[in-house]
Design a protein around this motif. Structure first.
Motif, PDB file in Angstrom:
ATOM      1  N   GLY A  20       0.759  -1.150   0.281  1.00  0.00           N
ATOM      2  CA  GLY A  20      -0.189   0.002  -0.194  1.00  0.00           C
ATOM      3  C   GLY A  20       0.675   1.574   0.132  1.00  0.00           C
ATOM      4  N   GLU A  21       0.288   2.388   0.164  1.00  0.00           N
ATOM      5  CA  GLU A  21       0.927   3.500  -0.080  1.00  0.00           C
ATOM      6  C   GLU A  21       1.762   4.146   0.827  1.00  0.00           C
ATOM      7  OE1 GLU A  21      -1.313   7.083  -2.915  1.00  0.00           O
ATOM      8  OE2 GLU A  21      -2.874   6.154  -1.759  1.00  0.00           O
ATOM      9  N   ARG A  22       2.846   5.063   1.137  1.00  0.00           N
ATOM     10  CA  ARG A  22       3.907   5.215   1.950  1.00  0.00           C
ATOM     11  C   ARG A  22       4.808   3.619   2.588  1.00  0.00           C
ATOM     12  NH1 ARG A  22      -0.437   7.520   2.707  1.00  0.00           N
ATOM     13  NH2 ARG A  22      -1.175   6.919   5.161  1.00  0.00           N
ATOM     14  N   THR A  23       4.045   3.153   3.650  1.00  0.00           N
ATOM     15  CA  THR A  23       4.683   2.261   4.252  1.00  0.00           C
ATOM     16  C   THR A  23       3.680   0.922   4.341  1.00  0.00           C
ATOM     17  OG1 THR A  23       3.623   2.820   7.294  1.00  0.00           O
ATOM     18  CG2 THR A  23       6.249   3.657   6.421  1.00  0.00           C
ATOM     19  N   GLY A  24       2.483   1.093   3.531  1.00  0.00           N
ATOM     20  CA  GLY A  24       1.539   0.247   3.448  1.00  0.00           C
ATOM     21  C   GLY A  24       0.672   0.206   4.116  1.00  0.00           C
ATOM     22  N   ASN A  25      -0.645  -0.735   3.843  1.00  0.00           N
ATOM     23  CA  ASN A  25      -1.299  -0.856   4.176  1.00  0.00           C
ATOM     24  C   ASN A  25      -1.437  -2.085   5.214  1.00  0.00           C
ATOM     25  OD1 ASN A  25      -3.090   0.705   1.784  1.00  0.00           O
ATOM     26  ND2 ASN A  25      -4.856  -0.116   2.173  1.00  0.00           N
ATOM     27  N   VAL A  26      -2.506  -2.239   6.120  1.00  0.00           N
ATOM     28  CA  VAL A  26      -2.151  -3.136   6.985  1.00  0.00           C
ATOM     29  C   VAL A  26      -2.211  -4.534   6.540  1.00  0.00           C
ATOM     30  CG1 VAL A  26      -4.752  -3.835   7.883  1.00  0.00           C
ATOM     31  CG2 VAL A  26      -2.967  -4.312   9.591  1.00  0.00           C
ATOM     32  N   ASP A  27      -1.326  -5.708   6.766  1.00  0.00           N
ATOM     33  CA  ASP A  27      -0.912  -6.859   6.371  1.00  0.00           C
ATOM     34  C   ASP A  27      -1.805  -7.819   6.391  1.00  0.00           C
ATOM     35  OD1 ASP A  27      -0.142  -9.713   5.149  1.00  0.00           O
ATOM     36  OD2 ASP A  27       2.004  -8.716   6.029  1.00  0.00           O
ATOM     37  N   ILE A  28      -3.457  -8.349   5.272  1.00  0.00           N
ATOM     38  CA  ILE A  28      -3.840  -9.687   5.914  1.00  0.00           C
ATOM     39  C   ILE A  28      -3.519 -10.695   6.920  1.00  0.00           C
ATOM     40  CG2 ILE A  28      -6.177 -11.110   5.727  1.00  0.00           C
ATOM     41  CD1 ILE A  28      -7.165  -7.803   4.718  1.00  0.00           C
ATOM     42  N   VAL A  29      -2.649 -10.856   5.360  1.00  0.00           N
ATOM     43  CA  VAL A  29      -2.027 -12.637   5.928  1.00  0.00           C
ATOM     44  C   VAL A  29      -1.271 -12.385   7.809  1.00  0.00           C
ATOM     45  CG1 VAL A  29       0.207 -13.969   5.291  1.00  0.00           C
ATOM     46  CG2 VAL A  29      -1.211 -12.844   3.414  1.00  0.00           C
ATOM     47  N   ASN A  30      -0.599 -11.528   7.168  1.00  0.00           N
ATOM     48  CA  ASN A  30       0.034 -11.299   9.124  1.00  0.00           C
ATOM     49  C   ASN A  30      -1.049 -11.416  10.146  1.00  0.00           C
ATOM     50  OD1 ASN A  30       2.600  -9.398  10.486  1.00  0.00           O
ATOM     51  ND2 ASN A  30       2.385 -10.956  11.124  1.00  0.00           N
ATOM     52  N   ILE A  31      -1.768 -10.771  10.332  1.00  0.00           N
ATOM     53  CA  ILE A  31      -3.305 -10.872  11.089  1.00  0.00           C
ATOM     54  C   ILE A  31      -3.774 -11.583  11.794  1.00  0.00           C
ATOM     55  CG2 ILE A  31      -5.186  -9.193  12.147  1.00  0.00           C
ATOM     56  CD1 ILE A  31      -4.951  -7.273  10.543  1.00  0.00           C
ATOM     57  N   ALA A  32      -4.133 -12.824  10.094  1.00  0.00           N
ATOM     58  CA  ALA A  32      -4.537 -14.047   9.877  1.00  0.00           C
ATOM     59  C   ALA A  32      -3.976 -14.896  10.746  1.00  0.00           C
ATOM     60  CB  ALA A  32      -5.770 -14.202   8.718  1.00  0.00           C
ATOM     61  N   LEU A  33      -2.733 -15.419   9.924  1.00  0.00           N
ATOM     62  CA  LEU A  33      -1.686 -15.570  11.100  1.00  0.00           C
ATOM     63  C   LEU A  33      -1.686 -15.463  12.539  1.00  0.00           C
ATOM     64  CD1 LEU A  33       0.284 -16.332   8.331  1.00  0.00           C
ATOM     65  CD2 LEU A  33      -1.404 -18.189   8.189  1.00  0.00           C
ATOM     66  N   ASN A  34      -1.068 -14.149  12.491  1.00  0.00           N
ATOM     67  CA  ASN A  34      -1.043 -14.649  14.092  1.00  0.00           C
ATOM     68  C   ASN A  34      -2.696 -15.339  15.317  1.00  0.00           C
ATOM     69  OD1 ASN A  34       0.945 -12.489  14.057  1.00  0.00           O
ATOM     70  ND2 ASN A  34      -0.290 -10.691  14.106  1.00  0.00           N
ATOM     71  N   MET A  35      -3.559 -15.062  14.192  1.00  0.00           N
ATOM     72  CA  MET A  35      -4.754 -15.816  14.910  1.00  0.00           C
ATOM     73  C   MET A  35      -4.661 -16.281  14.913  1.00  0.00           C
ATOM     74  SD  MET A  35      -7.876 -13.319  13.348  1.00  0.00           S
ATOM     75  CE  MET A  35      -8.303 -11.724  13.354  1.00  0.00           C
ATOM     76  N   TYR A  36      -4.070 -17.479  13.932  1.00  0.00           N
ATOM     77  CA  TYR A  36      -4.225 -18.503  13.336  1.00  0.00           C
ATOM     78  C   TYR A  36      -3.107 -19.619  14.622  1.00  0.00           C
ATOM     79  CZ  TYR A  36      -2.625 -23.464  11.281  1.00  0.00           C
ATOM     80  OH  TYR A  36      -2.690 -25.220  11.508  1.00  0.00           O
ATOM     81  N   SER A  37      -2.238 -19.002  14.813  1.00  0.00           N
ATOM     82  CA  SER A  37      -1.211 -19.344  16.086  1.00  0.00           C
ATOM     83  C   SER A  37      -1.451 -19.299  17.124  1.00  0.00           C
ATOM     84  CB  SER A  37       0.128 -18.358  15.625  1.00  0.00           C
ATOM     85  OG  SER A  37      -0.125 -16.955  16.428  1.00  0.00           O
ATOM     86  N   GLN A  38      -2.762 -18.290  17.599  1.00  0.00           N
ATOM     87  CA  GLN A  38      -3.514 -18.557  18.408  1.00  0.00           C
ATOM     88  C   GLN A  38      -4.572 -19.332  18.486  1.00  0.00           C
ATOM     89  OE1 GLN A  38      -2.274 -16.693  21.469  1.00  0.00           O
ATOM     90  NE2 GLN A  38      -0.706 -17.149  20.018  1.00  0.00           N
ATOM     91  N   GLY A  39      -4.660 -20.452  18.018  1.00  0.00           N
ATOM     92  CA  GLY A  39      -5.698 -21.149  17.766  1.00  0.00           C
ATOM     93  C   GLY A  39      -7.216 -21.031  17.460  1.00  0.00           C
ATOM     94  N   VAL A  40      -7.761 -19.643  16.920  1.00  0.00           N
ATOM     95  CA  VAL A  40      -8.649 -19.035  16.339  1.00  0.00           C
ATOM     96  C   VAL A  40      -8.205 -19.499  14.798  1.00  0.00           C
ATOM     97  CG1 VAL A  40      -9.404 -16.746  16.080  1.00  0.00           C
ATOM     98  CG2 VAL A  40      -8.694 -16.862  18.053  1.00  0.00           C
ATOM     99  N   ASP A  41      -9.517 -19.875  14.120  1.00  0.00           N
ATOM    100  CA  ASP A  41      -9.187 -20.110  12.445  1.00  0.00           C
ATOM    101  C   ASP A  41      -9.892 -18.669  12.074  1.00  0.00           C
ATOM    102  OD1 ASP A  41     -10.569 -21.209  10.029  1.00  0.00           O
ATOM    103  OD2 ASP A  41     -12.093 -21.486  10.299  1.00  0.00           O
ATOM    104  N   PRO A  42      -9.299 -18.217  11.159  1.00  0.00           N
ATOM    105  CA  PRO A  42      -8.699 -16.783  10.538  1.00  0.00           C
ATOM    106  C   PRO A  42      -9.393 -16.777   9.209  1.00  0.00           C
ATOM    107  CG  PRO A  42      -6.828 -18.074   9.622  1.00  0.00           C
ATOM    108  CD  PRO A  42      -7.744 -19.291  10.778  1.00  0.00           C
ATOM    109  N   LYS A  43     -10.670 -17.714   8.583  1.00  0.00           N
ATOM    110  CA  LYS A  43     -11.413 -17.977   7.325  1.00  0.00           C
ATOM    111  C   LYS A  43     -10.772 -18.049   6.375  1.00  0.00           C
ATOM    112  CE  LYS A  43     -14.302 -19.078  10.455  1.00  0.00           C
ATOM    113  NZ  LYS A  43     -15.395 -20.724  10.849  1.00  0.00           N
TER     114      LYS A  43
END
Length: 550
Positions: A272-295
């Motif tokens: 994304g522009e400048r330093t970017g948008n939020v990284d959905i892959v990062n958030i989703a796999l953070n959830m996954y690493s805590q036992g939450v299904d990221p869908k």
């Protein structure tokens, strides 16, 4: 030394009633990919229609149910992309496409033309509400800014009446983080009221961290304040759209979910522009690493990387969370030892839970293995092209001329991608400075008498030499009258500007003339450059008439 006194903290909220610190993320939000809009507009070489289709297919394969596909009223390539999706039946029945548009009548009309045949769409309108933008950019009152949102909502509502499909409204108070929360709420509630939002007709209220301005906890306070102050929370889907200017976009999104957000807009790997948008892959796999299904289906991360790098022409960093080439690679001997022992224990215990030192997630879940050794494009605005012409070549084009020349460059950039400054200048010369057909200036003599200008002009018209004389209240007016005498043109002069290019005796002058044909109303600019400002003006007139009578 850094001048820290140059900056101050922007305080927008005092919210001691916060409850988000005691909460946990227990389910995935509604994900909305903006790779094809926010992500694409930040690329040095934006995606072609074929690349957009490939990216769209990847996003649907990953499980995104809402995808912002672009700004179809702003660019032909984005309009064509949406039509390609519709005409080729590429939109799955369970996927909602989202389109962005400013709240302007002709843009909204064009947007609905692009949506023809779409069964269900999110129409996303926005306007900036922040204190700084109100003061510096728009010079408008709060009421005037709110009225932009309200009128835009009314326009969309009118077009929906004739649209053969379902439309969900999304509204963004752009620069939300720099807006007083009370005022942001007032504007959003006004939009919901005009739309007649209800539990069964929800509005997506997207609260963007357009520019990160403070720590993630402050953003969370802003989100929870909004969530708890909507007069009817059930009629609103609260969405967040964090950027990463402070490098905390992921944290801001996660805390926003704790604070009550229902939905997250972001991109794969944070493009994304400048330093970017939020990284959905990062958030989703953070959830996954805590036992939450990221869908989201991220079990083949390399496929995601391959498509992303091919379409975006941006490499995924080797240290990117979860996806980087080296994130599951250990070079430290002690790390290698701990990982090996952890893997052995995991196999030995046949454990239900993944517990291995230094590896927060099992690489095999992403299709990976642990190893011991282990840059003016089609999205550029007119201001950007004007900046290039000024910064690199010294041409300070009149503001009204910006769009005219930007339209010329956009056609090139939609075919080639990035357009180098030298190519822009070459096109400027072709369009304005080197035009000699059908009129070619040979000589123009000017004399002043009694506040009038006497002009004698000699030129070729389609190869035939002609000469005319006239008197006017200035050199340009006199020249125009002389040309009208030829009965070859009939024009009016709308505007004129000039400036020096450089300093000293060798400096040249640039002149800009805005002219209009009387017969058909067509307008254009002409540009002339010469060491003599009067000659530059004459050249500018010939440049303009050659564009009008090409």
């Amino acid at each position: 030394m850094l001048n820290v006194n140059k900056y101050k903290r922007f305080k927008t909220i005092n919210f001691k009633e916060r409850t988000w610190p005691n909460k946990e993320v227990t389910k995935a939000p509604i994900w909305c990919s903006v790779d094809l809009r926010d992500g694409n507009q930040a690329l040095i070489s934006p995606m072609t229609v074929d690349e957009k289709v490939e990216m769209f297919n990847l996003l649907t394969k990953l499980g995104f149910k809402e995808i912002e596909i672009g700004f179809p009223s702003a660019s032909q390539i984005e309009f064509d992309f949406l039509r390609t999706l519709v005409n080729n039946n590429l939109i799955p029945d369970d996927v909602v496409v989202q389109v962005l548009t400013q709240a302007r009548p002709h843009l909204i009309k064009r947007t609905f033309e692009a949506l023809e045949g779409v069964k269900k769409a999110v129409v996303h309108i926005y306007n900036s509400t922040s204190i700084l933008q109100r003061d510096v950019v728009f010079n408008m009152s709060k009421e005037e800014i709110k009225n932009i949102a309200v009128e835009g909502t009314k326009l969309v509502k009118e077009y929906v009446k004739e649209f053969n499909g379902e439309v969900i409204l999304e509204y963004s108070p752009e620069s939300f983080t720099g807006t007083e929360v009370e005022y942001a709420l007032e504007v959003c509630e006004a939009v919901c009221d005009v739309w007649e939002a209800s539990k069964d007709k929800k509005v997506i209220i997207n609260l963007p961290s357009t520019v990160e301005m403070d720590t993630p906890n402050v953003f969370a306070d802003q989100i929870e304040w909004m969530c708890t102050h909507f007069k009817d929370r059930e009629r609103v889907i609260v969405s967040v759209h964090p950027h990463n200017d402070r490098g905390t976009g992921v944290a801001a999104a996660e805390l926003a979910l704790l604070a009550g957000a229902d939905r997250v807009e972001g991109t794969l790997f944070g493009n994304g522009e400048r330093t970017g948008n939020v990284d959905i892959v990062n958030i989703a796999l953070n959830m996954y690493s805590q036992g939450v299904d990221p869908k989201l289906e991220l079990n083949n991360i390399q496929e995601v990387i391959d498509v992303y790098e091919r379409c975006c022409k941006i490499p995924v960093h080797i240290r990117h969370p979860y996806a980087g080439e080296l994130v599951f690679t250990a070079f430290s001997g002690s790390h290698q030892d701990a990982i090996n022992k952890g893997m052995a224990k995991y196999r030995e215990r046949e454990g239900q839970y993944w517990e291995v030192p230094y590896l927060p997630i099992d690489p095999s879940d992403l299709g990976r293995e642990y190893e011991a050794l282990v840059r003016i494009n089609s999205q550029s605005g007119k201001g950007g092209i004007a900046f290039v012409m000024d910064r690199y070549f010294g041409y300070k084009m009149p503001k009204k001329m910006h769009k005219e020349f930007a339209d010329v460059i956009q056609k090139i950039s939609e075919e080639r991608g990035e357009v180098a400054p030298q190519v822009i200048m070459q096109k400027f010369e072709e369009e304005y400075l080197n035009r000699e057909e059908p009129f070619k200036l040979i000589k123009c003599s000017v004399s002043e008498e009694d506040s009038n200008s006497n002009v004698t002009v000699r030129f070729l018209y389609k190869g035939v030499e002609k000469e005319f004389t006239s008197v006017g209240n200035g050199p340009i007016d006199s020249l125009k009258k002389a040309l009208i005498k030829s009965e070859l043109i009939n024009t009016s002069i709308l505007d004129y500007a000039e400036h020096s290019m450089g300093e000293g005796s060798e400096a040249k002058a640039a002149a800009y003339v805005n002219m209009k044909r009387i017969d058909n109303g067509e307008e254009t600019f002409g540009v002339g450059v010469d060491s003599n400002i009067t000659t530059a003006s004459m050249k500018a007139v010939f440049s303009a008439i050659n564009r009008l009578y090409k």
